[in-house]
Design a protein around this motif. Structure first.
Motif, mmCIF file in Angstrom:
data_model
loop_
_atom_site.group_PDB
_atom_site.id
_atom_site.type_symbol
_atom_site.label_atom_id
_atom_site.label_comp_id
_atom_site.label_asym_id
_atom_site.label_seq_id
_atom_site.Cartn_x
_atom_site.Cartn_y
_atom_site.Cartn_z
ATOM 1 N N SER A 64 0.812 -1.217 0.000
ATOM 2 C CA SER A 64 0.000 0.000 0.000
ATOM 3 C C SER A 64 0.843 1.264 0.000
ATOM 4 O O SER A 64 0.358 2.337 -0.359
ATOM 5 N N LEU A 65 2.109 1.184 0.375
ATOM 6 C CA LEU A 65 2.983 2.369 0.353
ATOM 7 C C LEU A 65 3.754 2.495 -0.951
ATOM 8 O O LEU A 65 4.445 3.495 -1.166
ATOM 9 N N SER A 66 3.610 1.528 -1.832
ATOM 10 C CA SER A 66 4.315 1.594 -3.115
ATOM 11 C C SER A 66 3.724 2.695 -3.979
ATOM 12 O O SER A 66 2.515 2.939 -3.970
ATOM 13 N N GLU A 67 4.556 3.347 -4.753
ATOM 14 C CA GLU A 67 4.083 4.385 -5.662
ATOM 15 C C GLU A 67 3.195 3.804 -6.748
ATOM 16 O O GLU A 67 2.388 4.509 -7.340
ATOM 17 N N ASP A 68 3.337 2.520 -7.032
ATOM 18 C CA ASP A 68 2.544 1.856 -8.066
ATOM 19 C C ASP A 68 1.186 1.393 -7.564
ATOM 20 O O ASP A 68 0.360 0.938 -8.328
ATOM 21 N N TYR A 69 0.941 1.478 -6.264
ATOM 22 C CA TYR A 69 -0.284 0.955 -5.674
ATOM 23 C C TYR A 69 -1.459 1.767 -6.077
ATOM 24 O O TYR A 69 -1.520 2.902 -6.200
#
Length: 69
Positions: A64-69
Motif C-alpha cells: 500500500s505504500l508503493s508508488e505503483d499501488y
C-alpha cells in the motif's frame, strides 16, 4: 471452458467496464502475506502481499505504500 467461468469473466468485465480492461484471465499464483515496516511514521507496519508462480518464481508485490499501488 465451463459456463460458470464464462459468467464470472463477464461479471468481472462488466464491473470494470469504466476502466476499459483489455483482457480478463484466470491465473494461479502463490500469495504470501508478510508484515512489513518499522513502525515509524515514514515506514508504518502494514501487510504486504508477495506473489509467486507455481514454480516458486517471484512475480510481483502489492504494498500500500508503493508508488505503483
Amino acid at each position: 471452458m465451463s459456463q460458470h467461468v464464462d459468467k464470472q469473466r463477464i461479471q468481472i468485465y462488466e464491473s470494470n467496464e469504466n476502466q476499459n480492461p483489455l483482457s480478463v484471465e484466470i491465473i494461479k499464483l502463490i500469495k504470501v502475506q508478510v508484515k512489513k515496516g518499522s513502525g515509524i511514521d515514514s515506514d508504518p507496519v502494514r501487510l504486504v502481499d508477495v506473489y509467486y508462480d507455481l514454480k516458486g518464481n517471484y512475480v510481483f508485490t502489492v504494498d500500500s505504500l508503493s508508488e505503483d499501488y
